[in-house]
Design a protein around this motif. Sequence first.
Motif, mmCIF file in Angstrom:
data_model
loop_
_atom_site.group_PDB
_atom_site.id
_atom_site.type_symbol
_atom_site.label_atom_id
_atom_site.label_comp_id
_atom_site.label_asym_id
_atom_site.label_seq_id
_atom_site.Cartn_x
_atom_site.Cartn_y
_atom_site.Cartn_z
ATOM 1 N N ASP A 225 11.959 60.883 8.573
ATOM 2 C CA ASP A 225 11.651 61.765 9.688
ATOM 3 C C ASP A 225 10.149 61.660 9.956
ATOM 4 O O ASP A 225 9.347 61.909 9.070
ATOM 5 C CB ASP A 225 12.041 63.194 9.276
ATOM 6 N N ASN B 257 14.391 50.545 15.585
ATOM 7 C CA ASN B 257 14.007 51.944 15.806
ATOM 8 C C ASN B 257 13.246 52.045 17.124
ATOM 9 O O ASN B 257 12.427 51.179 17.437
ATOM 10 C CB ASN B 257 13.071 52.414 14.692
ATOM 11 N N THR C 121 18.452 58.123 1.142
ATOM 12 C CA THR C 121 18.368 56.688 0.836
ATOM 13 C C THR C 121 19.768 56.171 0.538
ATOM 14 O O THR C 121 20.616 56.899 0.025
ATOM 15 C CB THR C 121 17.471 56.398 -0.390
ATOM 16 N N GLU C 122 20.005 54.913 0.926
ATOM 17 C CA GLU C 122 21.299 54.262 0.664
ATOM 18 C C GLU C 122 21.005 52.944 -0.028
ATOM 19 O O GLU C 122 20.475 52.031 0.608
ATOM 20 C CB GLU C 122 22.007 53.911 1.973
ATOM 21 N N ASN D 66 18.441 51.240 2.501
ATOM 22 C CA ASN D 66 18.133 51.855 3.795
ATOM 23 C C ASN D 66 17.535 53.232 3.529
ATOM 24 O O ASN D 66 18.129 54.042 2.814
ATOM 25 C CB ASN D 66 19.389 52.017 4.635
ATOM 26 N N TYR E 108 16.298 56.623 5.324
ATOM 27 C CA TYR E 108 16.306 57.420 6.557
ATOM 28 C C TYR E 108 15.130 58.376 6.479
ATOM 29 O O TYR E 108 15.042 59.171 5.536
ATOM 30 C CB TYR E 108 17.617 58.201 6.685
ATOM 31 N N GLU F 94 14.414 61.413 3.982
ATOM 32 C CA GLU F 94 15.549 62.339 4.069
ATOM 33 C C GLU F 94 16.764 61.868 3.286
ATOM 34 O O GLU F 94 17.525 62.663 2.766
ATOM 35 C CB GLU F 94 15.940 62.518 5.529
ATOM 36 N N PRO G 113 13.860 47.980 11.248
ATOM 37 C CA PRO G 113 13.824 48.614 9.918
ATOM 38 C C PRO G 113 13.275 47.679 8.836
ATOM 39 O O PRO G 113 12.583 48.110 7.925
ATOM 40 C CB PRO G 113 15.294 48.934 9.650
ATOM 41 N N LYS H 80 13.845 60.657 13.976
ATOM 42 C CA LYS H 80 14.588 60.016 12.881
ATOM 43 C C LYS H 80 14.506 58.495 13.021
ATOM 44 O O LYS H 80 14.780 57.963 14.104
ATOM 45 C CB LYS H 80 16.066 60.418 12.922
ATOM 46 N N THR H 81 14.170 57.837 11.945
ATOM 47 C CA THR H 81 14.166 56.368 11.971
ATOM 48 C C THR H 81 14.682 55.845 10.633
ATOM 49 O O THR H 81 14.815 56.593 9.666
ATOM 50 C CB THR H 81 12.766 55.777 12.226
ATOM 51 N N ILE H 82 14.960 54.533 10.628
ATOM 52 C CA ILE H 82 15.470 53.901 9.407
ATOM 53 C C ILE H 82 14.516 52.801 8.977
ATOM 54 O O ILE H 82 14.047 52.012 9.807
ATOM 55 C CB ILE H 82 16.857 53.252 9.643
ATOM 56 N N LYS I 128 14.069 49.621 6.025
ATOM 57 C CA LYS I 128 14.822 48.821 5.064
ATOM 58 C C LYS I 128 13.822 48.326 4.027
ATOM 59 O O LYS I 128 12.840 47.662 4.394
ATOM 60 C CB LYS I 128 15.436 47.648 5.829
#
Length: 366
Positions: free
Chosen positions: A320, A241, A308-309, A316, A318, A306, A284, A325-327, A329
């Motif tokens: 704000d 990031n 999630t995966e 991951n 995501y 914002e 991340p 915007k950043t990620i 982990k």
Amino acid sequence: MAYLTLRGINKIYPNGFHAVHDFNLEIEKGEFIVFVGSSGCGKSTTLRMIAGLENISKGDFLIDGARANEKGPRDRGVAMVFQSYALYPHMSVYDNLAFGLTLQGVDEDVIEQRVNKTAGILGLTDYLDRKPRALSGGQRQRVAVGRAIIRKVDIFLMDEPLSNLDAKQRVTMRSEITQIHRETGATTIYVTHDQTEAMTMADRIVVMKEGYIQQVGTPYDLYFNPVNMFVAGFIGEPPMNFIHATLKGGKLDIHGNIADLSAIADKSVLEKYEGKEVVLGFRPEAVKLVGSGNPENAYKISCMVELTELLGDNTNVYVDIQGIKTILKVEPHESPELDAKLDFAIPYENVYLFDKETEKRIKLKK
Ligand code: ADP
């Protein structure tokens, strides 16, 4: 002395396009070198100059200390594996493997022995009678690799050899190629745009951008000590990031989150960048989620979740940070609620700063 030396190598194509600029590299015997970078950065061009398939516009290429610029491809002791496999469609697997040796006039008995041995190494023994069209992509790729290793050359050159395979086959072939490299001990130069392949296979990686080398180093070096934003962003998945922030009075205002840099940076560094915009970088996976307290030896940053995966072994997230915007982990069990406020911490040792103008890494301690 290095086994292969590339000294001030340039490639200017006949149309005037300068594809490779001043490429310098020394490769030791038996090394596994990966050229990595986005499409069009000059990886294949450089590999093809090493193979003797493209002439070198300027600079010297040495094999074992002897200038090899003018040597033809056959006299360089190289075998090349292409992305497209380049198998002979009308020939069986056996004949495809044997072809190079037959051309060299090697005895039939020896050829048979070597074909059987190579097929054994690559799991192709049961397919020797088949034509390429009756093989899967992975099997075809094995034949292509087999054709290279059967020649017992000193130098293997591979140009995106796995890009026609599906994700699972790529992972399998990755470890097979690494294994073959261990067994043959041949010096290998491998071209890919895929940073995971580079990280998992290479002894040393050469990161390229727009015809220029950005950094040469071990996977560990490139991951932990990237020299600039390009390398930092290219190596690692998801990428590092980057947040633009201004340095004032030794403090970084990360969109409302204040980081006092005096704990991690020398005074002289802070003075040099006083009042200037710099880029904060953090990976991340280098963050920790924190509760209400203030973490020790780390910067606390507040953000909004914002998306999630869940990927199985990690999630991951995501986020704000006041519009940035950043990620992040995190562990699957730490997966946060959507639209919730989240506090995370970047441990001091995981903080990178970059010069906004030059995009070079700022050395925090002298
Ligand atoms: P990569 O392998 O990193 O994808 P290449 O080495 O194939 O990149 O190409 C580097 C650059 O050189 C690209 O911009 C490409 O368009 C250009 N290029 C490649 N071959 C030729 C050629 N024969 N004539 C002119 N430009 C070329």
